[in-house]
Design a protein around this motif. Structure first.
Motif, PDB file in Angstrom:
ATOM      1  N   VAL A  82       0.846  -1.201   0.000  1.00 48.75           N
ATOM      2  CA  VAL A  82       0.000   0.000   0.000  1.00 48.75           C
ATOM      3  C   VAL A  82       0.882   1.253   0.000  1.00 48.75           C
ATOM      4  O   VAL A  82       0.623   2.210  -0.735  1.00 48.75           O
ATOM      5  N   LEU A  83       1.938   1.252   0.816  1.00 50.20           N
ATOM      6  CA  LEU A  83       2.867   2.388   0.833  1.00 50.20           C
ATOM      7  C   LEU A  83       3.548   2.574  -0.520  1.00 50.20           C
ATOM      8  O   LEU A  83       3.715   3.702  -0.989  1.00 50.20           O
ATOM      9  N   GLN A  84       3.947   1.482  -1.138  1.00 48.23           N
ATOM     10  CA  GLN A  84       4.598   1.577  -2.448  1.00 48.23           C
ATOM     11  C   GLN A  84       3.647   2.157  -3.481  1.00 48.23           C
ATOM     12  O   GLN A  84       4.028   3.028  -4.271  1.00 48.23           O
ATOM     13  N   GLU A  85       2.395   1.711  -3.473  1.00 46.66           N
ATOM     14  CA  GLU A  85       1.419   2.251  -4.421  1.00 46.66           C
ATOM     15  C   GLU A  85       1.159   3.731  -4.134  1.00 46.66           C
ATOM     16  O   GLU A  85       1.017   4.531  -5.054  1.00 46.66           O
ATOM     17  N   ALA A  86       1.108   4.095  -2.862  1.00 46.24           N
ATOM     18  CA  ALA A  86       0.917   5.508  -2.506  1.00 46.24           C
ATOM     19  C   ALA A  86       2.073   6.348  -3.028  1.00 46.24           C
ATOM     20  O   ALA A  86       1.859   7.464  -3.529  1.00 46.24           O
ATOM     21  N   ARG A  87       3.299   5.832  -2.928  1.00 42.57           N
ATOM     22  CA  ARG A  87       4.458   6.568  -3.449  1.00 42.57           C
ATOM     23  C   ARG A  87       4.356   6.763  -4.961  1.00 42.57           C
ATOM     24  O   ARG A  87       4.698   7.828  -5.477  1.00 42.57           O
ATOM     25  N   VAL A  88       3.884   5.740  -5.675  1.00 42.73           N
ATOM     26  CA  VAL A  88       3.711   5.859  -7.123  1.00 42.73           C
ATOM     27  C   VAL A  88       2.686   6.954  -7.423  1.00 42.73           C
ATOM     28  O   VAL A  88       2.904   7.803  -8.297  1.00 42.73           O
ATOM     29  N   CYS A  89       1.586   6.964  -6.679  1.00 44.28           N
ATOM     30  CA  CYS A  89       0.560   7.995  -6.874  1.00 44.28           C
ATOM     31  C   CYS A  89       1.116   9.389  -6.612  1.00 44.28           C
ATOM     32  O   CYS A  89       0.878  10.317  -7.396  1.00 44.28           O
ATOM     33  N   VAL A  90       1.861   9.536  -5.533  1.00 44.20           N
ATOM     34  CA  VAL A  90       2.439  10.845  -5.204  1.00 44.20           C
ATOM     35  C   VAL A  90       3.444  11.267  -6.271  1.00 44.20           C
ATOM     36  O   VAL A  90       3.486  12.446  -6.663  1.00 44.20           O
ATOM     37  N   MET A  91       4.244  10.348  -6.769  1.00 44.13           N
ATOM     38  CA  MET A  91       5.197  10.686  -7.831  1.00 44.13           C
ATOM     39  C   MET A  91       4.448  11.175  -9.075  1.00 44.13           C
ATOM     40  O   MET A  91       4.898  12.116  -9.741  1.00 44.13           O
ATOM     41  N   CYS A  92       3.310  10.592  -9.384  1.00 36.36           N
ATOM     42  CA  CYS A  92       2.504  11.046 -10.525  1.00 36.36           C
ATOM     43  C   CYS A  92       1.969  12.449 -10.284  1.00 36.36           C
ATOM     44  O   CYS A  92       1.950  13.282 -11.195  1.00 36.36           O
ATOM     45  N   ILE A  93       1.542  12.730  -9.066  1.00 37.26           N
ATOM     46  CA  ILE A  93       1.039  14.066  -8.737  1.00 37.26           C
ATOM     47  C   ILE A  93       2.165  15.094  -8.799  1.00 37.26           C
ATOM     48  O   ILE A  93       1.990  16.195  -9.336  1.00 37.26           O
ATOM     49  N   ILE A  94       3.335  14.730  -8.285  1.00 36.85           N
ATOM     50  CA  ILE A  94       4.473  15.655  -8.333  1.00 36.85           C
ATOM     51  C   ILE A  94       4.858  15.935  -9.780  1.00 36.85           C
ATOM     52  O   ILE A  94       5.021  17.089 -10.178  1.00 36.85           O
ATOM     53  N   GLY A  95       5.004  14.898 -10.587  1.00 42.07           N
ATOM     54  CA  GLY A  95       5.441  15.069 -11.968  1.00 42.07           C
ATOM     55  C   GLY A  95       4.388  15.633 -12.892  1.00 42.07           C
ATOM     56  O   GLY A  95       4.709  16.253 -13.904  1.00 42.07           O
ATOM     57  N   GLY A  96       3.113  15.448 -12.555  1.00 44.34           N
ATOM     58  CA  GLY A  96       2.054  15.906 -13.441  1.00 44.34           C
ATOM     59  C   GLY A  96       1.435  17.235 -13.062  1.00 44.34           C
ATOM     60  O   GLY A  96       0.908  17.949 -13.912  1.00 44.34           O
ATOM     61  N   ILE A  97       1.493  17.588 -11.770  1.00 43.26           N
ATOM     62  CA  ILE A  97       0.791  18.791 -11.309  1.00 43.26           C
ATOM     63  C   ILE A  97       1.700  19.755 -10.554  1.00 43.26           C
ATOM     64  O   ILE A  97       1.754  20.935 -10.861  1.00 43.26           O
ATOM     65  N   LEU A  98       2.408  19.251  -9.547  1.00 40.15           N
ATOM     66  CA  LEU A  98       3.132  20.142  -8.640  1.00 40.15           C
ATOM     67  C   LEU A  98       4.480  20.605  -9.173  1.00 40.15           C
ATOM     68  O   LEU A  98       4.831  21.775  -9.035  1.00 40.15           O
ATOM     69  N   CYS A  99       5.259  19.705  -9.742  1.00 36.79           N
ATOM     70  CA  CYS A  99       6.590  20.046 -10.261  1.00 36.79           C
ATOM     71  C   CYS A  99       6.813  19.422 -11.627  1.00 36.79           C
ATOM     72  O   CYS A  99       7.794  18.700 -11.835  1.00 36.79           O
ATOM     73  N   PRO A 100       5.919  19.697 -12.580  1.00 36.06           N
ATOM     74  CA  PRO A 100       6.139  19.109 -13.907  1.00 36.06           C
ATOM     75  C   PRO A 100       7.338  19.750 -14.592  1.00 36.06           C
ATOM     76  O   PRO A 100       7.582  20.949 -14.428  1.00 36.06           O
ATOM     77  N   ASP A 101       8.089  18.936 -15.325  1.00 38.51           N
ATOM     78  CA  ASP A 101       9.194  19.515 -16.085  1.00 38.51           C
ATOM     79  C   ASP A 101       8.620  20.173 -17.333  1.00 38.51           C
ATOM     80  O   ASP A 101       7.407  20.127 -17.578  1.00 38.51           O
ATOM     81  N   ALA A 102       9.464  20.795 -18.120  1.00 45.85           N
ATOM     82  CA  ALA A 102       8.998  21.529 -19.297  1.00 45.85           C
ATOM     83  C   ALA A 102       8.357  20.616 -20.333  1.00 45.85           C
ATOM     84  O   ALA A 102       7.506  21.051 -21.095  1.00 45.85           O
ATOM     85  N   THR A 103       8.733  19.339 -20.345  1.00 52.19           N
ATOM     86  CA  THR A 103       8.124  18.413 -21.297  1.00 52.19           C
ATOM     87  C   THR A 103       6.824  17.842 -20.762  1.00 52.19           C
ATOM     88  O   THR A 103       5.971  17.404 -21.522  1.00 52.19           O
ATOM     89  N   GLY A 104       6.683  17.806 -19.444  1.00 49.20           N
ATOM     90  CA  GLY A 104       5.468  17.289 -18.831  1.00 49.20           C
ATOM     91  C   GLY A 104       5.354  15.782 -18.833  1.00 49.20           C
ATOM     92  O   GLY A 104       4.285  15.245 -18.546  1.00 49.20           O
ATOM     93  N   ASN A 105       6.453  15.076 -19.132  1.00 46.70           N
ATOM     94  CA  ASN A 105       6.319  13.617 -19.202  1.00 46.70           C
ATOM     95  C   ASN A 105       7.307  12.841 -18.339  1.00 46.70           C
ATOM     96  O   ASN A 105       7.354  11.619 -18.423  1.00 46.70           O
ATOM     97  N   THR A 106       8.097  13.516 -17.520  1.00 41.60           N
ATOM     98  CA  THR A 106       8.988  12.811 -16.602  1.00 41.60           C
ATOM     99  C   THR A 106       8.930  13.458 -15.225  1.00 41.60           C
ATOM    100  O   THR A 106       8.499  14.603 -15.083  1.00 41.60           O
TER     101      THR A 106
END
Length: 182
Positions: A92-116
């Motif tokens: 459950v913790l591992q899945e939560a980390r994956v979700c948070v990484m998606c939120i960080i990369g997609g919303i909070l700190c997206p790079d200029a390309t928006g895909n990493t």
């Protein structure tokens, strides 16, 4: 009005605007452990092992770009693997980390390309401590400031960062769109 105020009349250099209040709307703490890091020069195999330990899966080699991972690899894993009531707590913790990484990369700190998303953020999720939360609000704001500075460089065509903070600041400060943007 100074030239920079003509472009960003709602931003932090104005004494009557405080960007951190908008971080509360995003439920991001502005106090706690600082989010810091130095880029790590690991091999792809080392990054795969790190992801396996903290995210619960080993992404393919093509999912990595130095210390960054493609959001598509994270999203594909989420779509094909979900925890249920019978799942072990570590899963459950591992899945939560994956979700948070998606939120960080997609919303909070997206790079200029928006895909990493940088795997350096994962370091701050290894141990989830409710008593000493990490200062994600300041990290998001610092990343946005960095992206704004980089966007001013000659030849730069893309910008990353939490652009919704700029929109929130513009709407709450002016209640209208600046004349120069209409």
């Amino acid at each position: 009005m100074a030239p920079r105020d003509a472009y960003f009349p709602f931003f932090s250099w104005r004494s009557d605007y405080n960007a951190t209040r908008h971080l509360h709307h995003l439920a991001l703490p502005i106090e706690g452990n600082l989010i810091t890091g130095v880029d790590i020069k690991w091999t792809t195999q080392q990054w795969q092992n790190y992801c396996h330990q903290w995210l619960g899966f080993r992404p393919n080699e093509d999912a990595f770009k130095r210390s960054r991972i493609k959001l598509s690899a994270l999203l594909d894993w989420l779509l094909n693997n979900t925890c249920d009531d019978e799942s072990p707590f570590d899963a459950v913790l591992q899945e939560a980390r994956v979700c948070v990484m998606c939120i960080i990369g997609g919303i909070l700190c997206p790079d200029a390309t928006g895909n990493t998303v940088s795997l350096l953020y994962l370091r701050h999720m290894e141990i989830i401590d409710e008593e000493r939360p990490s200062n994600w609000g300041t990290a998001v704001l610092a990343y946005l400031y960095r992206e704004l500075c980089m966007a001013s460089q000659r030849g730069k065509t893309n910008i990353g960062g939490a652009m919704q903070l700029l929109n929130m600041g513009m709407v709450t400060h002016n209640n209208t769109c600046p004349d120069s943007l209409e």
